[in-house]
Design an enzyme around this catalytic site. Structure first.
Site, PDB file in Angstrom:
ATOM      1  N   CYS A 186       6.057   5.992   4.555  1.00 53.04           N
ATOM      2  CA  CYS A 186       4.862   5.279   4.076  1.00 53.04           C
ATOM      3  C   CYS A 186       4.222   5.986   2.881  1.00 53.04           C
ATOM      4  CB  CYS A 186       3.841   5.138   5.206  1.00 53.04           C
ATOM      5  SG  CYS A 186       4.496   4.249   6.611  1.00 53.04           S
TER       6      CYS A 186
ATOM      7  N   HIS B  62       0.845  -1.195   0.000  1.00 53.34           N
ATOM      8  CA  HIS B  62       0.000   0.000   0.000  1.00 53.34           C
ATOM      9  C   HIS B  62       0.880   1.244   0.000  1.00 53.34           C
ATOM     10  CE1 HIS B  62      -0.341   0.672   4.689  1.00 53.34           C
ATOM     11  NE2 HIS B  62       0.886   0.468   4.312  1.00 53.34           N
TER      12      HIS B  62
ATOM     13  N   ASP C 237      -4.871 -10.418  -0.819  1.00 52.16           N
ATOM     14  CA  ASP C 237      -3.579 -11.087  -0.658  1.00 52.16           C
ATOM     15  C   ASP C 237      -2.695 -10.900  -1.900  1.00 52.16           C
ATOM     16  OD1 ASP C 237      -1.661 -12.666   0.613  1.00 52.16           O
ATOM     17  OD2 ASP C 237      -2.405 -14.502  -0.319  1.00 52.16           O
ATOM     18  N   HIS C 238      -1.445 -10.479  -1.678  1.00 50.20           N
ATOM     19  CA  HIS C 238      -0.484 -10.242  -2.754  1.00 50.20           C
ATOM     20  C   HIS C 238      -0.994  -9.221  -3.767  1.00 50.20           C
ATOM     21  CE1 HIS C 238       1.433 -13.627  -0.878  1.00 50.20           C
ATOM     22  NE2 HIS C 238       2.492 -13.491  -1.651  1.00 50.20           N
TER      23      HIS C 238
ATOM     24  N   HIS D  48       4.904   0.062  -0.246  1.00 55.33           N
ATOM     25  CA  HIS D  48       5.675  -0.846   0.601  1.00 55.33           C
ATOM     26  C   HIS D  48       4.711  -1.908   1.102  1.00 55.33           C
ATOM     27  CE1 HIS D  48       3.834   1.968   3.430  1.00 55.33           C
ATOM     28  NE2 HIS D  48       3.832   0.958   4.276  1.00 55.33           N
TER      29      HIS D  48
ATOM     30  N   HIS E 292       3.238  -5.180   3.863  1.00 52.88           N
ATOM     31  CA  HIS E 292       3.068  -5.696   5.226  1.00 52.88           C
ATOM     32  C   HIS E 292       2.568  -7.135   5.157  1.00 52.88           C
ATOM     33  CE1 HIS E 292       3.449  -1.853   7.316  1.00 52.88           C
ATOM     34  NE2 HIS E 292       2.723  -1.312   6.339  1.00 52.88           N
TER      35      HIS E 292
ATOM     36  N   GLU F  26      -1.229  -4.802  11.576  1.00 53.53           N
ATOM     37  CA  GLU F  26      -0.376  -4.393  10.452  1.00 53.53           C
ATOM     38  C   GLU F  26       1.075  -4.786  10.735  1.00 53.53           C
ATOM     39  OE1 GLU F  26      -0.966  -0.761   7.707  1.00 53.53           O
ATOM     40  OE2 GLU F  26       0.246  -0.069   9.389  1.00 53.53           O
TER      41      GLU F  26
HETATM   42 NI    NI Z   1       2.450   0.601   5.746  1.00 54.01          NI
END
Ligand code: NI
Length: 269
Positions: free
Chosen positions: A158, A139, A203-204, A164, A166, A249
């Protein structure tokens, strides 16, 4: 007048072990311990009452440990076919009587590290089931309502235009009465719903680009949690309902979204 307090105790043990064998060299590993492969369960017991003036204790925790071992190891160790919520309710009834005058206010069993059943009132058929899921996603934190400079100042690293990632962990908690078989919902059905409505979509993926809700909405942990709650809230067949979700997160940051109205308790008929 003694102060009224709540006390929590976690009891860890291996099933299928001779219940008279309680000595162990590692208190963290629980007692009785398993020597080979076998199910390990964790029970969390919460009790309430006044602090005893002589002992300074609400209850001796050894008494809680003994009651749990007696109930779980002796009565249920080999009853693998019993529904876990049903077992929890039977334990509640027995422990409530044995703990009196101390009040039992919560009983939770972890049948695996990612699956918990919780009772907060054994006199009702209501139960909470929590299962943990995981997904990975990218995100970028960026608000269209802020200037580029403000975005950078607010979100720092961020705000990186390339995003980046998580490894998110998602706890889904359902509440409701148990059915005739003693279950709240089949775990397969829960998995299908969460996979279909959340995991398969996120996901992904790069959330800002690939998940429609975040086209305009900044995918902060708060907004992702709110979107997940909304995706799941009408998915479960009444009287089962989504009680809360908690999205982690990082190990240090999580966001919880709770159903606004408490479930009306349904008495056993
Ligand atoms: Ni983040």
């Amino acid at each position: 007048m003694s102060r009224w307090v709540k006390l929590q105790r976690e009891v860890r043990l291996s099933l299928g072990v001779d219940p008279t064998r309680t000595a162990t060299g590692n208190s963290f590993a629980g007692s009785p311990r398993g020597d080979g492969l076998g199910p390990v369960v964790t029970l969390k017991v919460e009790v309430a009452g006044p602090i005893g003036p002589a002992t300074g204790m609400l209850i001796n925790i050894r008494q809680i440990d003994e009651l749990v071992r007696q109930a779980v190891v002796s009565d249920f160790a080999y009853a693998a076919d019993i529904a876990v919520p049903l077992m929890l309710k039977q334990m509640w009834a027995r422990m409530k009587a044995q703990l009196a005058p101390v009040t039992l206010t919560g009983l939770e069993i972890s049948s695996s590290p990612w699956l918990q059943y919780r009772l907060t009132d054994g006199d009702t058929r209501m139960i909470e089931l929590t299962e943990r899921f995981e997904f990975s996603a990218a995100h970028r934190l960026h608000s269209k309502d802020l200037t580029d400079a403000e975005n950078k100042a607010t979100f720092g690293k961020c705000n990186n235009p390339h995003g980046h990632g998580h490894n998110y962990e998602l706890e889904v908690t359902l509440s409701g009465p148990t059915d005739a078989g003693g279950e709240l919902i089949s775990l397969q059905r829960l998995h299908d719903i969460v996979n279909q409505r959340v995991i398969d979509r996120m996901d992904h993926k790069h959330l800002n680009i690939e998940v429609a809700e975040f086209g305009q909405l900044n995918p902060t942990v708060e907004n992702i949690a709110a979107v997940i709650f909304k995706s799941l809230e009408d998915a479960f067949p009444p009287p089962v309902r989504l009680q809360r979700i908690r999205l982690w997160e990082t190990p240090k940051t999580s966001c919880t979204v709770e159903a606004s109205e408490p479930v009306e308790k349904e008495l056993v008929k």
